[in-house]
Design an enzyme around this catalytic site. Structure first.
Site: not given
Length: 411
Positions: A134, A128-130
């Site tokens: 998403n 999960h990439c901040p």
């Protein structure tokens, strides 16, 4: 409207809310600052309308910005692809090799994982990439990696523009004692710049240069990490699973041979599983091409073994102090405050008497699952995260590995 939908695919209109997060705000601010300053400095340094070189330089700068934003927004809004709620395998017999997600009320297909942030099971989840707010997964892995590739290139170009602008504007104003360092700038000095290079402009250019160089280094490192796993047809999570599989085999001396099932044997073949000319990844996100020595559930079976081993190794603790779930609790001591885990993983509040099954930890913090009641378990609730070590004590009776407790664990 058709043009916008062709540039960015919105799964739902409410997806626009993903922009309201510190990650996209910072990322888009950096892109806006570097792009805007590079365009302004291009006008000062290399006027684009009177020379071929200036025109090419300005067009390339615009292309970098468009390509970076195109891949960034697609990575954010196209999304990773989610497993349908309540999904079940076609054959009931296959369900014994799969984990069941109580939140999504369905089984997890191979390579899928449940994301606590998105609250859904994600196809081929990498992380999960901040920065895009998403997950990076099956459908947007190529867009995300392309963004990581293009951003350092665009920032490197912008950094060159910043450096040359400051050099050409300060060369005749300040003597640095660099008598041997001379660059022929006659081609770009044919037209005097329309914009003055004042002290605020110099400060803004210097600030943008720092952002561009920092982004080039940081995002460039992320790109190489992503390409390393892509060329082996892995995800970051699967690389961690493979490492734990080798540790488990070595620890128990089982004599097993774990072969990663999705490595097709060649870097080009692995590369084509993510990158395609159409931009749409291969496969449906559930069935995958596999190594000849493996089958579809090789990895899921290994995950089940690791889950069982995790239950055996977990240690039962009981809370002796209340903890409100703060990221950096001042009341729990200076060491606990300054040694808080540098991760986005949640902290869990504790009340005296709570039971926790700890699976890992540091000197000052521990990570584990809170043991919940039957009603909470049936509702699919799970409370897992970090808590201060000083707030708990190890139970004298360790029932973490018992059958009763194992049934309460959520897969």
């Amino acid at each position: 409207m058709k043009f916008l939908s062709a540039v960015v695919s919105f799964e739902n209109l409410h997806e626009v809310r993903r922009l309201c997060h510190w990650g996209p705000v910072i990322a888009l601010s950096v892109i806006a600052i570097c792009s805007t300053m590079a365009m302004l400095d291009s006008i000062i340094w290399y006027w684009p309308l009177d020379t071929t070189g200036g025109s090419v330089n300005f067009i390339m700068l615009l292309n970098w910005t468009v390509l970076i934003l195109y891949n960034y927004f697609n990575a954010m809004f196209v999304g990773p692809g989610y497993i349908p709620l309540g999904w079940k395998p076609e054959s009931q017999q296959e369900s014994q090799y799969l984990q069941f997600c109580r939140v999504c009320q369905g089984y997890k297909p191979p390579r899928s994982h449940h994301c606590r942030k998105c609250n859904r099971c994600v196809m081929k989840m990498d992380h999960h990439c901040p920065w895009i707010n998403n997950c990076c997964g099956h459908q947007n892995h190529a867009y995300f990696t392309s963004f990581l590739f293009l951003a350092p290139l665009g920032c490197s170009h912008a950094a060159i523009i910043f450096i040359m602008t400051m050099y050409t504007q300060l060369y005749e104003r300040i003597s640095f004692g660099w008598s041997t360092v001379k660059i022929d700038m006659s081609a770009v000095r044919r037209v005097q710049p329309l914009m003055p290079f004042s002290v605020p402009a110099f400060a803004a250019t210097l600030f943008a240069l720092g952002l561009a160089l920092g982004t080039t280094i940081a995002v460039g490192m992320l790109f190489f990490i992503q390409m390393k796993v892509i060329l082996r047809n892995k995800t970051s999570i699967e690389a961690w699973i493979e490492e734990k599989a080798k540790d488990r085999i070595q620890y128990y001396q089982t004599g097993e041979e774990f072969v990663f099932p999705y490595d097709l044997g060649g870097r080009w073949e692995n590369f084509k599983q993510v990158f395609t000319w159409s931009g749409t990844p291969r496969g449906d996100g559930i069935q995958w091409p596999i190594h000849p020595k493996c089958h579809q559930h090789t990895l899921t079976i290994e995950q089940l073994k690791q889950k069982a081993d995790k239950r055996v190794r977990s240690v039962q603790y009981q809370a002796v102090e209340d903890y409100n779930g703060a990221c950096c609790p001042v009341s729990k001591g200076l060491h606990t405050f300054f040694r808080t885990p540098c991760t986005e993983e949640p902290r869990i509040p504790l009340a005296k008497g709570d039971t926790i099954l700890a699976t890992r930890g540091t000197k000052w913090w521990m990570y584990g699952d809170k043991v919940l009641g039957d009603e909470q378990m049936k509702a699919g609730e799970r409370i897992r995260g970090w808590f201060p070590r000083r707030c708990v004590e190890k139970c004298h009776y360790d029932t973490a590995a018992s059958d009763n407790t194992s049934e309460k664990k959520i897969n």
